[in-house]
Design an enzyme around this catalytic site. Sequence first.
Site, PDB file in Angstrom:
ATOM      1  CE  LYS A 182      -4.292   8.339   3.278  1.00 53.95           C
ATOM      2  NZ  LYS A 182      -4.956   9.468   3.492  1.00 53.95           N
ATOM      3  N   GLY A 221     -12.199  12.612   8.972  1.00 56.88           N
ATOM      4  CA  GLY A 221     -10.829  13.450   8.970  1.00 56.88           C
ATOM      5  C   GLY A 221      -9.493  12.485   9.334  1.00 56.88           C
ATOM      6  CB  THR A 222      -8.749   8.865   9.281  1.00 55.12           C
ATOM      7  OG1 THR A 222      -9.412   8.639   8.116  1.00 55.12           O
ATOM      8  CG2 THR A 222      -9.871   8.588  10.619  1.00 55.12           C
ATOM      9  N   GLY A 223      -7.492  10.862   7.365  1.00 60.55           N
ATOM     10  CA  GLY A 223      -6.629  11.145   6.660  1.00 60.55           C
ATOM     11  C   GLY A 223      -5.813  12.562   6.661  1.00 60.55           C
ATOM     12  CB  CYS A 224      -7.518  15.802   7.747  1.00 63.68           C
ATOM     13  SG  CYS A 224      -8.447  15.894   6.149  1.00 63.68           S
ATOM     14  CB  THR A 228     -13.225   6.752  10.206  1.00 62.25           C
ATOM     15  OG1 THR A 228     -14.299   6.827   9.091  1.00 62.25           O
ATOM     16  CG2 THR A 228     -13.218   5.482  10.966  1.00 62.25           C
TER      17      THR A 228
END
Length: 266
Positions: free
Chosen positions: A173, A206-209, A204
């Site tokens: 990512k 928690g974007t990866g979760c 932003t």
Amino acid sequence: MKRILTIAGSDSCGGAGIQADLKTFSAHGLFGMSVITAVTAQNTQGVFGVQDISAELIQKQIEAVFDDIAVDAVKIGMVSITDTIKVIAQTLERYPVRNLVVDPVMVSKSGYHLLQPEAKEALIRYLLPMAKVVTPNIPEAEVITGMKINDLEDMKSAAVQIYHMNPEYVLVKGGHLEGEAVDLLYDGKDFKYYHSPRIHTQNTHGTGCTLSSAIASNLAKNMSVAEAIEGAKAYITVAIEQSFSIGKGVGPTHHFYELYKKAGLI
Ligand SMILES: Nc1ncnc2c1ncn2[C@@H]1O[C@H](COP(=O)(O)OP(=O)(O)O)[C@@H](O)[C@H]1O
Ligand SMILES: Cc1ncc(COP(=O)(O)OP(=O)(O)O)c(N)n1
């Protein structure tokens, strides 16, 4: 209705972890279930404490779900310590998991170690080979490979290295680079890019979760990996565009914006 399981940590402020995963599953129209690996005391400003759940109770949670319910996809997030990683790998091996997305969560945006550094080797050894898709961000890909990543060419080299750790697909990512937010998928043969404009917001958390849960949701719906990521990228882009402030720091993304809009609630 498709059923989907997250194995991850709890975030008390609801922006990341189990809470973000379950919101994402609901927004995709799925029935979400959870195995909690650790409880964090966390808000928009930082992480203030972590209590790991015992390996025994993690095993019992996984067994309780799989012994009773057919699971269409699994997402793994914060795994914290080596014992947690080992028990997840050993227990999941007893069940057929078709669609496993591993988000190798390491350090929160606020700088807290959500994976103990000494547990990195166990994550690489036990979880990556089980994954259909592994979704490192740039700092995680740097830790996993030991290389510095400054641009798309470096992302490609990192993706190839991680692919040799035996997941089926690697998605590196690009949220932590500058310019367009470009994510890079590698399947052992070809590279595929997922572009979106960079959204200028501090919210932003928690974007990866959210992205990894959206990918797992789409896999549960029988999409191909490439389609699942395309849909998840569109989802996270709207969720970041509609993110908002709830505290004094990094706010969460908005999971129900499209649904609320359709229902005329906003
Ligand atoms: N400011 C942003 N604008 C648009 N997309 C972003 C932005 N920040 C992150 N993304 C996207 O959000 C997803 C999560 O990426 P990233 O922030 O790199 O992960 P993590 O939350 O694990 O650090 C990726 O699809 C990334 O491209
Ligand atoms: C309990 C818990 N799990 C994972 C994270 C990390 O989430 P991420 O999506 O990478 O978001 P940031 O921490 O980078 O905002 C977390 N914070 N808590």
